[in-house]
Scaffold this active site. Structure first.
Site, PDB file in Angstrom:
ATOM      1  N   LYS A 188       0.864  -1.181   0.000  1.00  0.00           N
ATOM      2  CA  LYS A 188       0.000   0.000   0.000  1.00  0.00           C
ATOM      3  C   LYS A 188       0.896   1.224   0.000  1.00  0.00           C
ATOM      4  CE  LYS A 188      -1.509   2.618   3.156  1.00  0.00           C
ATOM      5  NZ  LYS A 188      -1.420   3.959   2.492  1.00  0.00           N
ATOM      6  N   GLY A 240       5.346   3.674  10.554  1.00  0.00           N
ATOM      7  CA  GLY A 240       4.622   4.938  10.580  1.00  0.00           C
ATOM      8  C   GLY A 240       4.443   5.425  12.003  1.00  0.00           C
ATOM      9  N   THR A 242       3.061   6.068  15.821  1.00  0.00           N
ATOM     10  CA  THR A 242       2.679   5.180  16.910  1.00  0.00           C
ATOM     11  C   THR A 242       1.167   5.072  17.028  1.00  0.00           C
ATOM     12  OG1 THR A 242       4.721   5.619  18.129  1.00  0.00           O
ATOM     13  CG2 THR A 242       2.848   4.835  19.413  1.00  0.00           C
ATOM     14  N   GLY A 245      -0.002   2.757  14.413  1.00  0.00           N
ATOM     15  CA  GLY A 245       0.499   1.429  14.741  1.00  0.00           C
ATOM     16  C   GLY A 245      -0.350   0.731  15.797  1.00  0.00           C
ATOM     17  N   GLU A 262       7.183  -0.743  13.120  1.00  0.00           N
ATOM     18  CA  GLU A 262       8.323   0.149  13.358  1.00  0.00           C
ATOM     19  C   GLU A 262       7.744   1.548  13.422  1.00  0.00           C
ATOM     20  OE1 GLU A 262      10.669   2.985  12.966  1.00  0.00           O
ATOM     21  OE2 GLU A 262      11.043   2.283  10.917  1.00  0.00           O
ATOM     22  N   CYS A 296      12.703   8.817  11.420  1.00  0.00           N
ATOM     23  CA  CYS A 296      12.359   8.284  12.741  1.00  0.00           C
ATOM     24  C   CYS A 296      13.558   8.154  13.663  1.00  0.00           C
ATOM     25  CB  CYS A 296      11.656   6.936  12.589  1.00  0.00           C
ATOM     26  SG  CYS A 296      12.605   5.687  11.684  1.00  0.00           S
ATOM     27  N   GLU A 395       7.207  13.267  19.454  1.00  0.00           N
ATOM     28  CA  GLU A 395       7.943  13.272  18.196  1.00  0.00           C
ATOM     29  C   GLU A 395       7.451  14.431  17.331  1.00  0.00           C
ATOM     30  OE1 GLU A 395       9.456   9.995  14.987  1.00  0.00           O
ATOM     31  OE2 GLU A 395       7.327   9.941  15.512  1.00  0.00           O
TER      32      GLU A 395
END
Length: 498
Positions: A188, A240, A242, A245, A262, A296, A395
């Site tokens: 994707k 991508g 958190t 995720g 990740e 990241c 972040e």
């Protein structure tokens, strides 16, 4: 400022611009919905690309399912798949310049940065092609009643979802390992950077990868969620945020699908008391805000001895303040624009929050007013940052770095570990063994001493909310495999079971 030098009509095939790759064929999308690719330098659209609807997603999954259940790919020998990976690497290498240019065109990665990291794709393909030849896909073990044959089988159909910021390198980590394992995949691609994966599909078509082994669609978050929830998908590999995720993890948990995540990072660089300042900053600075901080593993928290705080802040600010901010197509540019308006607004909000919470602005702190257009933000350093501040905990994903003072080494380690994240980290010292001793106490997946390095044969991934599982190395291959044990009676000879 020069304008984008990328011409999609001249440099991309009609297939890449307007179709998806499903079941070994270039197919027109079912939906008429499109996404507009906007240059972060000019703020102008340079291409419209199709977006998948649920029918396109389901078509891609069906093709991958058929290729896994009835096709040759999972039954091939490791050597046969290795040969395909090497041929795919060659096809990618022949398009290296194009793929590098896509990174600059789509999200504004400076050309030096794109040229440096785009070859990650071929490095990963070559690594897993080589590893396939020695990896223990089959193992014999003695049992009380005879023998057991332990097989490491491909997990099945996998959904690969890589982010917009580094689509090609991150996708290469996932795709190389998945193919080496014998999985079939649905990629994707994100609406912001769809072209990289579609060029990879061209490469797969060129080397005659069996139909359905690689399928590529471009889809938004809603269609991505539909892909993740599809019961015919055996594993999801996602890189991508958190927040996303966690949603994916819950969806996979509901049906016990395998998942690798990740996720975000808020990595700390610890400068120990004995570190020599000039070589430390020369090594550290490129990794505090690479690609305008939109990576990241960026070292966004710098921890310094309290008695050296002013010295380090002044020296580091001079280095960062001297970086050339400008057109990413210019080879002298060190810091380019942020990828899009959303990131631009997000970063400026965080800078305002940093000021309001009492952090001291050492350099930067606003948009680059000398540019009439483009998503440019000055490289920004905050000092006097305490661990409770928002800019020290969340972040930001922009060119913003915090400096926090510590009292002793134990305090530095505690500060580094006082984070919801645990993806990367660095330690700087003249005593490498001391650096190692500090590094092993950090709750983070990757730590480098006196620099920062990533290698195909070393696992990459995070502790805590930075993710689950690893990519790269033998560990990355194992993530796409299931262990199967077959018990055999004593009269069966292990030597004849290969």
């Amino acid at each position: 400022m020069t304008t984008s030098r990328f011409d999609p009509q001249a440099e991309l095939s009609d297939d890449v611009r307007s179709r998806f790759y499903i079941g070994g064929h270039w197919v027109l999308p079912n939906s008429k919905e499109t996404a507009s690719l906007v240059s972060p330098t000019t703020e102008k659209s340079f291409l419209s690309v199709p977006l998948a609807d649920r029918r396109d997603v389901d078509d891609a999954v069906r093709a991958a399912r058929k290729a896994f259940d009835t096709g040759p790919w999972p039954l091939m020998s490791a050597a046969e798949r290795s040969d395909y990976l090497r041929r795919l690497s060659g096809a990618v290498a022949s398009r290296m310049q194009l793929l590098s240019r896509l990174w600059t065109a789509e999200v504004g990665a400076p050309v030096w940065f794109a040229d440096l990291f785009t070859p990650t794709a071929t490095a990963m393909l070559e690594y897993y092609a080589e590893l396939s030849l020695s990896f223990p896909f089959k193992e014999h073990r003695q049992t009380r009643g005879g023998h057991a044959r332990v097989l490491r089988q491909p997990v099945g159909v996998t959904a690969l979802i890589a982010p917009w910021n580094a689509q090609l390198p991150i996708l290469a980590y996932k795709l190389s390992a998945a193919l080496a394992a014998g999985c079939t995949v649905v990629v994707k691609a994100p609406p912001e950077t769809p072209l990289d994966a579609l060029v990879l599909a061209e490469c797969a078509h060129e080397v005659d990868l069996p139909p359905g082994v690689l399928n590529v669609i471009t889809a938004d978050a809603d269609r991505g969620a539909h892909l993740v929830a599809n019961v015919a998908v055996d594993k999801v590999s996602f890189t991508g945020s958190t927040a996303t995720g966690k949603v994916i993890a819950k969806t996979c948990a509901d049906r016990l699908a395998r998942v690798t995540l990740e996720l975000g990072g808020k990595s700390a660089a610890i400068i120990l008391e004995d570190a020599e300042l000039e070589p430390t900053l020369a090594s550290l600075s490129p990794y505090t805000m690479p690609f305008s901080g939109q990576i990241c593993f960026a070292q966004t928290r710098i921890l310094v001895p309290r008695n050296r705080e002013q010295e380090i802040v002044e020296a580091y600010s001079a280095v960062i303040g001297g970086l050339n901010v400008g057109d990413p197509w210019d080879e002298t540019t060190q810091i380019g624009p942020l990828a899009n308006r959303r990131q631009f607004d997000r970063v400026l909000r965080y800078i305002d929050v940093g000021r309001s919470e009492g952090a001291r602005l050492a350099t930067g702190g606003k948009s680059c007013e000398r540019f009439e257009r483009g998503y440019f933000v000055e490289p920004t350093i905050f000092s006097g940052v305490t661990p409770d501040m928002t800019i020290a905990r969340e972040e930001i994903f922009g060119p913003v770095v915090t400096v926090t003072a510590y009292d002793d080494v134990d305090h530095a380690i505690a500060l580094a570990n006082d984070s919801d994240f645990g993806l990367s980290g660095t330690v700087f010292t003249t005593d490498v063994e001391r650096g190692y001793d500090v590094a092993r106490q950090l709750k983070t997946g990757n730590v480098s001493v006196n620099g920062l390095e990533m290698s195909p044969n070393v696992p990459f991934g995070g502790f805590k909310q930075s993710g689950v599982g690893r990519e790269g190395g033998p560990e990355g291959l194992s993530a796409f495999l299931e262990d199967q044990a077959i018990y055999l009676p004593s009269e069966a000879q292990p030597s004849k079971l290969a």
